[in-house]
Design a protein around this motif. Sequence first.
Motif, PDB file in Angstrom:
ATOM      1  N   PHE A   1       4.023  -3.193  23.307  1.00 64.51           N
ATOM      2  CA  PHE A   1       3.127  -3.113  22.091  1.00 64.51           C
ATOM      3  C   PHE A   1       3.720  -2.467  20.834  1.00 64.51           C
ATOM      4  CE2 PHE A   1       0.183  -3.030  25.655  1.00 64.51           C
ATOM      5  CZ  PHE A   1      -1.182  -3.407  25.064  1.00 64.51           C
ATOM      6  N   CYS A   2       3.776  -3.216  19.559  1.00 66.14           N
ATOM      7  CA  CYS A   2       4.419  -2.693  18.498  1.00 66.14           C
ATOM      8  C   CYS A   2       3.371  -2.259  17.270  1.00 66.14           C
ATOM      9  CB  CYS A   2       5.359  -3.835  18.158  1.00 66.14           C
ATOM     10  SG  CYS A   2       6.502  -4.249  19.379  1.00 66.14           S
ATOM     11  N   ILE A   3       3.893  -1.740  16.421  1.00 66.04           N
ATOM     12  CA  ILE A   3       3.299  -1.363  15.146  1.00 66.04           C
ATOM     13  C   ILE A   3       4.059  -1.632  13.938  1.00 66.04           C
ATOM     14  CG2 ILE A   3       1.725   0.291  13.940  1.00 66.04           C
ATOM     15  CD1 ILE A   3       1.076   1.418  16.763  1.00 66.04           C
ATOM     16  N   PHE A   4       3.568  -2.428  12.916  1.00 61.55           N
ATOM     17  CA  PHE A   4       4.600  -2.110  11.671  1.00 61.55           C
ATOM     18  C   PHE A   4       4.278  -1.030  11.070  1.00 61.55           C
ATOM     19  CE2 PHE A   4       4.260  -7.060  12.367  1.00 61.55           C
ATOM     20  CZ  PHE A   4       5.854  -7.156  12.319  1.00 61.55           C
ATOM     21  N   GLN A   5       5.099  -0.320  10.516  1.00 63.42           N
ATOM     22  CA  GLN A   5       5.231   1.084   9.683  1.00 63.42           C
ATOM     23  C   GLN A   5       5.943   0.751   8.615  1.00 63.42           C
ATOM     24  OE1 GLN A   5       6.600   3.803  12.437  1.00 63.42           O
ATOM     25  NE2 GLN A   5       4.576   4.187  13.346  1.00 63.42           N
TER      26      GLN A   5
ATOM     27  N   ASP B   1       6.148   6.520  -1.032  1.00 65.53           N
ATOM     28  CA  ASP B   1       6.014   7.918  -0.697  1.00 65.53           C
ATOM     29  C   ASP B   1       6.833   8.974  -1.516  1.00 65.53           C
ATOM     30  OD1 ASP B   1       5.219   9.464   2.156  1.00 65.53           O
ATOM     31  OD2 ASP B   1       7.322  10.064   1.477  1.00 65.53           O
ATOM     32  N   ASN B   2       6.702   9.869  -1.666  1.00 63.58           N
ATOM     33  CA  ASN B   2       7.311  10.965  -2.411  1.00 63.58           C
ATOM     34  C   ASN B   2       8.776  11.239  -1.903  1.00 63.58           C
ATOM     35  OD1 ASN B   2       5.364  11.353  -4.087  1.00 63.58           O
ATOM     36  ND2 ASN B   2       4.499  13.223  -2.946  1.00 63.58           N
ATOM     37  N   ILE B   3       8.949  11.167  -0.693  1.00 64.20           N
ATOM     38  CA  ILE B   3      10.343  11.637  -0.052  1.00 64.20           C
ATOM     39  C   ILE B   3      10.779  10.355   0.717  1.00 64.20           C
ATOM     40  CG2 ILE B   3      10.112  14.036  -0.370  1.00 64.20           C
ATOM     41  CD1 ILE B   3       9.933  13.996   2.824  1.00 64.20           C
ATOM     42  N   LEU B   4      10.063   9.417   1.451  1.00 66.59           N
ATOM     43  CA  LEU B   4      10.577   8.815   2.240  1.00 66.59           C
ATOM     44  C   LEU B   4      10.735   7.066   1.648  1.00 66.59           C
ATOM     45  CD1 LEU B   4       7.980   8.935   5.578  1.00 66.59           C
ATOM     46  CD2 LEU B   4      10.486   9.717   4.968  1.00 66.59           C
ATOM     47  N   THR B   5      11.782   6.579   1.781  1.00 65.50           N
ATOM     48  CA  THR B   5      12.281   5.274   1.351  1.00 65.50           C
ATOM     49  C   THR B   5      11.057   4.248   2.036  1.00 65.50           C
ATOM     50  OG1 THR B   5      13.637   4.646   3.086  1.00 65.50           O
ATOM     51  CG2 THR B   5      14.713   5.900   1.137  1.00 65.50           C
ATOM     52  N   ASP B   6      11.019   2.877   1.315  1.00 71.60           N
ATOM     53  CA  ASP B   6      10.141   2.062   1.655  1.00 71.60           C
ATOM     54  C   ASP B   6      10.456   0.924   2.674  1.00 71.60           C
ATOM     55  OD1 ASP B   6       8.674   3.003  -0.629  1.00 71.60           O
ATOM     56  OD2 ASP B   6       9.051   1.451  -2.065  1.00 71.60           O
ATOM     57  N   ILE B   7      11.387   1.374   3.590  1.00 68.56           N
ATOM     58  CA  ILE B   7      11.724   0.516   4.549  1.00 68.56           C
ATOM     59  C   ILE B   7      10.526   0.049   5.286  1.00 68.56           C
ATOM     60  CG2 ILE B   7      14.105   1.519   4.632  1.00 68.56           C
ATOM     61  CD1 ILE B   7      13.393   3.053   7.172  1.00 68.56           C
ATOM     62  N   ARG B   8      10.747  -0.802   6.031  1.00 70.54           N
ATOM     63  CA  ARG B   8       9.626  -1.543   7.084  1.00 70.54           C
ATOM     64  C   ARG B   8      10.386  -1.420   8.398  1.00 70.54           C
ATOM     65  NH1 ARG B   8       7.043  -7.590   7.943  1.00 70.54           N
ATOM     66  NH2 ARG B   8       5.051  -6.584   8.473  1.00 70.54           N
ATOM     67  N   THR B   9       9.529  -0.632   9.348  1.00 72.14           N
ATOM     68  CA  THR B   9       9.859  -0.221  10.705  1.00 72.14           C
ATOM     69  C   THR B   9       8.917  -1.209  11.722  1.00 72.14           C
ATOM     70  OG1 THR B   9      10.682   2.033  10.047  1.00 72.14           O
ATOM     71  CG2 THR B   9       9.913   1.564  12.260  1.00 72.14           C
ATOM     72  N   LEU B  10       9.588  -1.568  12.689  1.00 73.98           N
ATOM     73  CA  LEU B  10       8.666  -1.933  13.957  1.00 73.98           C
ATOM     74  C   LEU B  10       8.884  -0.843  14.871  1.00 73.98           C
ATOM     75  CD1 LEU B  10       6.865  -4.353  14.953  1.00 73.98           C
ATOM     76  CD2 LEU B  10       8.881  -5.216  15.947  1.00 73.98           C
ATOM     77  N   TYR B  11       7.729  -0.258  15.207  1.00 78.27           N
ATOM     78  CA  TYR B  11       7.565   0.919  16.276  1.00 78.27           C
ATOM     79  C   TYR B  11       7.014   0.464  17.362  1.00 78.27           C
ATOM     80  CZ  TYR B  11       5.706   5.003  18.407  1.00 78.27           C
ATOM     81  OH  TYR B  11       5.436   6.123  19.162  1.00 78.27           O
TER      82      TYR B  11
ATOM     83  N   GLN C   1      10.816 -10.485  10.971  1.00 80.76           N
ATOM     84  CA  GLN C   1       9.918  -9.898  10.042  1.00 80.76           C
ATOM     85  C   GLN C   1      10.515  -9.004   8.880  1.00 80.76           C
ATOM     86  OE1 GLN C   1       6.517 -10.855  10.505  1.00 80.76           O
ATOM     87  NE2 GLN C   1       7.795 -12.400  11.966  1.00 80.76           N
ATOM     88  N   GLY C   2      11.742  -8.973   8.586  1.00 82.01           N
ATOM     89  CA  GLY C   2      12.244  -8.097   7.543  1.00 82.01           C
ATOM     90  C   GLY C   2      12.307  -6.772   7.709  1.00 82.01           C
ATOM     91  N   CYS C   3      12.378  -6.209   8.986  1.00 80.80           N
ATOM     92  CA  CYS C   3      12.282  -4.873   9.381  1.00 80.80           C
ATOM     93  C   CYS C   3      13.796  -4.083   9.276  1.00 80.80           C
ATOM     94  CB  CYS C   3      11.777  -4.448  10.732  1.00 80.80           C
ATOM     95  SG  CYS C   3       9.991  -4.904  10.883  1.00 80.80           S
ATOM     96  N   TYR C   4      14.035  -2.994   8.625  1.00 79.92           N
ATOM     97  CA  TYR C   4      15.081  -2.173   8.858  1.00 79.92           C
ATOM     98  C   TYR C   4      15.464  -1.461   9.883  1.00 79.92           C
ATOM     99  CZ  TYR C   4      18.267   1.497   7.525  1.00 79.92           C
ATOM    100  OH  TYR C   4      19.225   2.570   7.383  1.00 79.92           O
ATOM    101  N   ASN C   5      14.675  -1.276  10.917  1.00 85.36           N
ATOM    102  CA  ASN C   5      14.887  -0.802  12.059  1.00 85.36           C
ATOM    103  C   ASN C   5      13.750  -0.659  13.052  1.00 85.36           C
ATOM    104  OD1 ASN C   5      13.051   1.167  10.990  1.00 85.36           O
ATOM    105  ND2 ASN C   5      14.271   3.032  11.246  1.00 85.36           N
ATOM    106  N   VAL C   6      13.860  -0.396  14.484  1.00 90.03           N
ATOM    107  CA  VAL C   6      13.063  -0.381  15.404  1.00 90.03           C
ATOM    108  C   VAL C   6      13.152   1.138  15.904  1.00 90.03           C
ATOM    109  CG1 VAL C   6      12.280  -1.207  17.889  1.00 90.03           C
ATOM    110  CG2 VAL C   6      13.210  -2.859  16.059  1.00 90.03           C
TER     111      VAL C   6
END
Length: 160
Positions: free
Chosen positions: A71-75, A80-90, A120-125
């Motif tokens: 089961f995965c979730i795109f995040q 965001d004020n401090i977080l970069t705009d990376i796309r994560t698959l959790y 899907q162009g994610c930076y990390n898992v």
Amino acid sequence: MNVRMAEEKDIERIHELLTQVALVHHQGRPDLFKYGKRKYTDEQLRELLHDKNRPILAAVDDSDRLLGYAFCIFQQHLNDNILTDIRTLYIDDLCVDEKMRGMHIGKTLYHAVLDFAREQGCYNVTLNVWSCNESAMKFYESCGLKPQKVGMETILDQNA
């Protein structure tokens, strides 16, 4: 073995595996996890199976019987004020049928998640693992995962 997206026909087997996961969590932390409860209803699972932001990958055998799932979730934290705009698959939940463990189904499924995330162009898992689930921690370490952050707690005396 093949890895594909989970489908409605997999719901019964998904529930069986979710029950296995729930029992591991209950045995490790009965103060937090109820015994014998289902994580999702059939209707909730149907909704998840059609939610593009919450993909569910399914490892299946040659007869298309579900052996494991992820089961995965795109995040993503846009603007965001401090977080970069990376796309994560959790990875919210990864399970292989307890009768099938040791056959590299989990690693195959995990590598399919990595490939899917790249596509899907994610930076990390990322994922979370309960510290009471030592076998899961060893499995993820064997896959090359490293701690990103650590959740900590103190249990308050309920009799005070």
